[in-house]
Design a protein around this motif. Structure first.
Motif, PDB file in Angstrom:
ATOM      1  N   GLU A   1      45.111  35.421  30.541  1.00 37.22           N
ATOM      2  CA  GLU A   1      45.361  36.325  29.432  1.00 37.22           C
ATOM      3  C   GLU A   1      44.874  35.727  28.102  1.00 37.22           C
ATOM      4  OE1 GLU A   1      49.366  38.514  31.158  1.00 37.22           O
ATOM      5  OE2 GLU A   1      49.616  36.680  29.994  1.00 37.22           O
TER       6      GLU A   1
ATOM      7  N   ARG B   1      50.375  32.605  34.439  1.00 38.08           N
ATOM      8  CA  ARG B   1      49.608  33.260  33.380  1.00 38.08           C
ATOM      9  C   ARG B   1      49.081  32.183  32.451  1.00 38.08           C
ATOM     10  NH1 ARG B   1      53.880  38.108  32.750  1.00 38.08           N
ATOM     11  NH2 ARG B   1      52.254  39.183  31.651  1.00 38.08           N
TER      12      ARG B   1
ATOM     13  N   LEU C   1      48.886  44.444  39.590  1.00 34.30           N
ATOM     14  CA  LEU C   1      49.075  42.991  39.643  1.00 34.30           C
ATOM     15  C   LEU C   1      50.417  42.636  40.274  1.00 34.30           C
ATOM     16  CD1 LEU C   1      47.637  41.974  36.157  1.00 34.30           C
ATOM     17  CD2 LEU C   1      46.503  41.913  38.379  1.00 34.30           C
TER      18      LEU C   1
ATOM     19  N   VAL D   1      46.657  34.955  36.396  1.00 32.83           N
ATOM     20  CA  VAL D   1      46.264  35.974  35.424  1.00 32.83           C
ATOM     21  C   VAL D   1      45.878  35.263  34.132  1.00 32.83           C
ATOM     22  CG1 VAL D   1      46.897  38.112  34.243  1.00 32.83           C
ATOM     23  CG2 VAL D   1      47.926  37.568  36.461  1.00 32.83           C
TER      24      VAL D   1
END
Length: 334
Positions: A173, A194, A155, A171
């Motif tokens: 999560e 994120r 990543l 991303v």
């Protein structure tokens, strides 16, 4: 994997759909179709003002400080708070001009759909791309539905490639908080965002609270797009109570891991083969997947099915002894 959009999107938690499919099933339903912690955080009693007044800028800043500490962001200026991570999935594509987007699949279908709806060219890929032909890369880690965790160094390389051209690494999560491993400590640089889901981890999905962790300029753009008072007073109060409670989080992670292991054993006894998952859900294949889905539904137990992979079912965790026994009765070998 190509440009084709999925023919339909199925979500967990839709008990109206379950009742339509199985109108004679016993009530109450046992909903195992979501990946939400079945044992919620024990919220304190809120002051009436949390419901009665608009949240203040000070309230929101306190929440973002707590989120920055909980998720390892440098500070509150790197946090955008939102009414759930789903709205962040919808908002990010609207903040970019037309882009070439790679979504690592199979995964949560809403990512590709959101970017397509906003006019971007979306391609689904099997691995995190390092090629320079994409402007945006979307990765879910741990992945839904197979629990795959993408290596942090992969990543980081993707983020570096994207940063050189003003791109973006997303991303998701949402299922990371209760896992032993993940990418939480990795530094992806400024061209990354994120997404974290408060509701899944703390078993409070109805509050609608999520966070984007990113560089300050993008965090400000996200919050501007969401508008004022996007996060409710009760959601802020819940976040301020739960996010600093690291003891509860550690105990919840250990307890749900034991539950996941118990569910694995139950699935295996029922003839299933575990193909992945997280501590909040397990995904398995069955020789008789459609018929097992039907047997579960007729017993008032709703699990996640995948029309494109009919042998595969995803199970959330039961909340208590009675519901564990209820699931066990259906999964016993026939």
């Amino acid at each position: 994997m190509g440009e084709r959009a999925p023919p339909g999107t199925f979500h967990g938690g839709d008990l109206d759909a379950a009742r339509n499919l199985f109108p004679n099933a016993p009530e109450p339903w046992l909903d195992l179709s979501t990946g939400i912690n079945p044992v919620p955080y024990p919220l304190p009693t809120f002051e009436a003002s949390a419901f009665q007044r608009l949240p203040s800028a000070f309230d929101l800043l306190a929440l973002k400080r707590a989120a920055a500490t909980a998720y390892g962001a440098p500070g509150p200026e790197h946090v955008a708070a939102a009414p759930g991570s789903q709205i962040l999935i919808e908002t990010l594509p609207r903040l970019r001009s037309a882009s070439r987007v790679a979504v690592v699949e199979p995964t949560y279908a809403e990512h590709a759909m959101a970017w397509r709806r906003a006019g971007h060219a979306v391609e689904t890929v099997a691995e995190v791309p390092t090629a320079e032909r994409f402007d945006v890369v979307v990765v879910v880690s741990p992945n839904n539905p197979d629990g795959r965790i993408h290596a942090a160094d992969v990543l980081v390389r993707s983020a570096s490639t994207l940063a050189a051209k003003g791109g973006l690494l997303v991303v998701d999560e949402a299922f990371a908080d209760l896992e032993d491993e993940g990418t939480a400590g990795a530094e992806f640089g400024p061209s990354a965002v994120r997404l974290r889901s408060f509701g899944k981890t703390y078993g409070l999905a109805g509050l609608r609270l999520g966070f984007a962790l990113t560089e300050p300029a993008l965090a400000r753009r996200i919050e501007a797009a969401l508008g004022p008072w996007a996060v409710s007073g009760p959601a802020i109060a819940a976040g301020l109570a739960a996010l600093p409670d690291t003891a509860w989080l550690g105990e919840a992670a250990a307890a749900r891991a034991r539950d996941a292991a118990r569910l694995d054993r139950m699935i295996l006894r029922g003839g299933g083969r575990i193909v992945g998952g997280t501590v909040l859900f397990r995904t398995a294949t069955f020789a008789d997947g459609p018929s097992l889905f039907r047997r579960l539904g007729e017993a008032g137990i709703y699990v996640r099915r995948f029309p494109e992979r009919p042998a595969q079912l995803r199970f959330g965790l039961p909340p208590d002894k009675a519901t564990w026994c209820r699931l066990s009765r259906v999964l016993k070998p026939v």
